[in-house]
Scaffold this motif. Structure first.
Motif, PDB file in Angstrom:
ATOM      1  N   PHE B  58      61.901  10.486  14.372  1.00 54.87           N
ATOM      2  CA  PHE B  58      60.625  10.328  13.662  1.00 54.87           C
ATOM      3  C   PHE B  58      60.735   9.268  12.569  1.00 54.87           C
ATOM      4  O   PHE B  58      59.778   8.569  12.264  1.00 54.87           O
ATOM      5  CB  PHE B  58      60.177  11.665  13.068  1.00 54.87           C
ATOM      6  N   GLY B  59      61.904   9.152  11.982  1.00 55.73           N
ATOM      7  CA  GLY B  59      62.121   8.097  10.990  1.00 55.73           C
ATOM      8  C   GLY B  59      62.488   8.645   9.633  1.00 55.73           C
ATOM      9  O   GLY B  59      62.210   9.809   9.336  1.00 55.73           O
ATOM     10  N   PRO B  60      63.109   7.793   8.775  1.00 56.95           N
ATOM     11  CA  PRO B  60      63.518   8.244   7.444  1.00 56.95           C
ATOM     12  C   PRO B  60      62.303   8.664   6.611  1.00 56.95           C
ATOM     13  O   PRO B  60      61.267   7.992   6.655  1.00 56.95           O
ATOM     14  CB  PRO B  60      64.185   7.014   6.832  1.00 56.95           C
ATOM     15  N   LEU B  61      62.481   9.737   5.863  1.00 52.91           N
ATOM     16  CA  LEU B  61      61.385  10.253   5.025  1.00 52.91           C
ATOM     17  C   LEU B  61      60.807   9.193   4.099  1.00 52.91           C
ATOM     18  O   LEU B  61      59.590   9.089   3.946  1.00 52.91           O
ATOM     19  CB  LEU B  61      61.942  11.380   4.149  1.00 52.91           C
ATOM     20  N   THR B  62      61.698   8.418   3.479  1.00 54.38           N
ATOM     21  CA  THR B  62      61.224   7.429   2.505  1.00 54.38           C
ATOM     22  C   THR B  62      60.296   6.418   3.169  1.00 54.38           C
ATOM     23  O   THR B  62      59.270   6.039   2.609  1.00 54.38           O
ATOM     24  CB  THR B  62      62.413   6.675   1.878  1.00 54.38           C
ATOM     25  N   LEU B  63      60.658   5.997   4.373  1.00 57.16           N
ATOM     26  CA  LEU B  63      59.850   4.998   5.084  1.00 57.16           C
ATOM     27  C   LEU B  63      58.476   5.573   5.443  1.00 57.16           C
ATOM     28  O   LEU B  63      57.432   4.956   5.169  1.00 57.16           O
ATOM     29  CB  LEU B  63      60.579   4.548   6.360  1.00 57.16           C
ATOM     30  N   ILE B  64      58.482   6.753   6.036  1.00 54.51           N
ATOM     31  CA  ILE B  64      57.218   7.337   6.501  1.00 54.51           C
ATOM     32  C   ILE B  64      56.308   7.661   5.315  1.00 54.51           C
ATOM     33  O   ILE B  64      55.129   7.303   5.298  1.00 54.51           O
ATOM     34  CB  ILE B  64      57.480   8.637   7.326  1.00 54.51           C
ATOM     35  N   ALA B  65      56.888   8.311   4.287  1.00 58.40           N
ATOM     36  CA  ALA B  65      56.075   8.687   3.116  1.00 58.40           C
ATOM     37  C   ALA B  65      55.523   7.438   2.434  1.00 58.40           C
ATOM     38  O   ALA B  65      54.362   7.405   2.028  1.00 58.40           O
ATOM     39  CB  ALA B  65      56.914   9.505   2.141  1.00 58.40           C
ATOM     40  N   SER B  66      56.367   6.393   2.330  1.00 59.89           N
ATOM     41  CA  SER B  66      55.911   5.200   1.609  1.00 59.89           C
ATOM     42  C   SER B  66      54.765   4.517   2.344  1.00 59.89           C
ATOM     43  O   SER B  66      53.872   3.948   1.727  1.00 59.89           O
ATOM     44  CB  SER B  66      57.061   4.235   1.363  1.00 59.89           C
ATOM     45  N   GLN B  67      54.755   4.582   3.674  1.00 61.65           N
ATOM     46  CA  GLN B  67      53.644   3.960   4.406  1.00 61.65           C
ATOM     47  C   GLN B  67      52.341   4.736   4.212  1.00 61.65           C
ATOM     48  O   GLN B  67      51.277   4.149   4.047  1.00 61.65           O
ATOM     49  CB  GLN B  67      53.987   3.850   5.889  1.00 61.65           C
TER      50      GLN B  67
END
Lengths: 108, 311
Positions: B58-67
């Motif tokens: 699904f992807g790193p939390l920081t990347l997904i949350a930041s988008q």
């Protein structure tokens, strides 16, 4: 293909996938993977902010369906989305033709 | 707690969006992860492995949350100039309603009145310049600038400075109304009091609304291709740069313009008489532009496309 290269094209790719039929996030990813023969392998979660942006821009519309006791959000392409997709197609054709012309030149 | 629930909790903690939006996002992500687990389990992965693989894919939390946060920030950024325009227009409307039907007086303004009037004029100029900077940058890049965290922070900074200046301007104008009432002019004290308090109230509401806007971290950028900002709409930044580049010519132009304005409004009937007012006005305008540009950080963080391709 690197994620960097996908930047700016993800929205158009999603619209093209939704042109075939309405779909939800997971199935859109599957379609992208299959259609690109595994070349597009981006972090799966990045598709959702893109879908929400498209919905905010009025290019897609979402509805909710109950599947196996879970709420599933299904996205549909709307008229403005078809228009945007056509523009993206045209712009990509011009761009890719230009790049191909340049890269095809082999001085040797 | 399952790995999926742990991921969802962490994502929830990192999301800086409204509650309804957060619930929608979490519901959608949960459905995705569960479906991913089902698919992986069907291909011989154990349940634990499948969860772990689904979360990793699904992807790193920081990347997904930041988008998601950048998207929310983009929307908030587009609201900032609308708040500023509405607040500014409301303050002007209240001011006009308060003074438009007041009887004219020939009595000279006393010193406190002159000082408060001058301070409010300077504050309004600051509000105008900063507001134009934020508004013009926002309009220039309505669809793309907000993808850059630095762009969002810049617009919010401009509009916040503008609203602070507007609040100070309305407060000093309110003080001016009070001094006016205490020098025995035939003006309606009730209208002036209501007008003054309404102006201050509107400006403070505008300031509070802008401060609360969640434009989110400047490091949260969207992965979008960006277009060049349209120079025509970079009016605020262009003006600051113009004044910095040609301070003498800008000062001369402002002195002449302000003198003409003073003459037209009969505060002095001759150009010579109006000239000192023009000089005072020019000093405040030029100082305002230089001060705003350098000290309050209203110059854009980077020039041209660099700002918008920072993701």
């Amino acid at each position: 293909m690197s994620n960097q290269q996908l930047k700016g094209h993800l929205e158009a790719l999603i619209l093209a996938t939704l042109e075939i039929r309405p779909a939800y996030g997971y199935s859109i990813l599957e379609s992208l993977r299959t259609s690109s023969a595994g070349v597009f392998d981006l972090p799966e979660g990045t598709i959702y902010p893109a879908l929400h942006r498209l919905e905010d821009a009025g290019l897609v519309k979402s509805t909710h369906e109950m599947v196996d006791g879970r709420q599933r959000r299904v996205y549909h392409l709307v008229a403005a989305g078809y228009g945007s997709l056509e523009k993206s197609r045209k712009s990509w054709q011009e761009f890719s033709a230009a790049v191909t012309n340049i890269l095809a030149v082999n001085p040797a | 707690m399952s790995e999926i629930e742990e991921y969802l909790n962490d994502l929830s903690a990192r999301l800086k969006v409204g509650r309804k939006k957060r619930d929608e996002i979490l519901e959608e992500v949960r459905d995705h992860l569960l479906q991913s687990v089902e698919s992986l389990s069907a291909h011989e992965s154990s349940s634990m492995d499948a969860e772990s693989q689904a979360v990793t894919a699904f992807g790193p939390l920081t990347l997904i949350a930041s988008q998601f946060n950048a998207d929310a920030g983009a929307k908030a950024t587009r609201r900032a100039p609308i708040i500023a325009l509405t607040t500014g227009a409301s303050v002007v409307a209240v001011f006009l309603l308060a003074v438009i039907n007041q009887p004219k007086t020939t009595a000279l303004a006393n010193l406190p009145q002159q000082i408060t009037f001058f301070l409010s004029v300077i504050a309004f100029q600051f509000a105008l310049v900063a507001g134009v900077c934020g508004l013009s940058r926002s309009v220039a890049t309505w669809k793309t600038s907000a993808s850059s965290g630095t762009g969002r922070a810049y617009v919010k900074r401009c509009i916040t400075v503008s609203m602070i200046a507007l609040s100070i301007g309305t407060a000093t104008m309110a003080a001016n109304f009070i001094f006016d009432m205490h020098r025995g002019t035939p003006r309606s004290g009730m209208v002036l009091t209501v007008g003054a308090s309404s102006m201050v109230l509107v400006a403070v509401i505008g300031l509070t609304s802008v401060i609360k806007l969640p434009v989110n971290s400047s490091s949260e950028n969207l992965d979008l291709h960006s277009s060049h900002p349209r120079a025509l709409f970079e009016i605020g930044e262009s003006t600051i740069n113009l004044v910095r580049r040609f301070p003498f010519l800008s000062s001369l132009f402002t002195v002449l313009a302000a003198s003409a304005w003073v003459m037209a409004h009969a505060e002095s009937s001759t150009f010579i008489g109006a000239f000192p007012w023009g000089i005072a006005e020019a000093i405040s305008v030029i100082a305002g532009f230089l001060f705003l540009g350098r000290t309050l950080g209203l110059r854009p963080p980077l020039s041209g496309t660099e700002v918008f391709c920072s993701s």
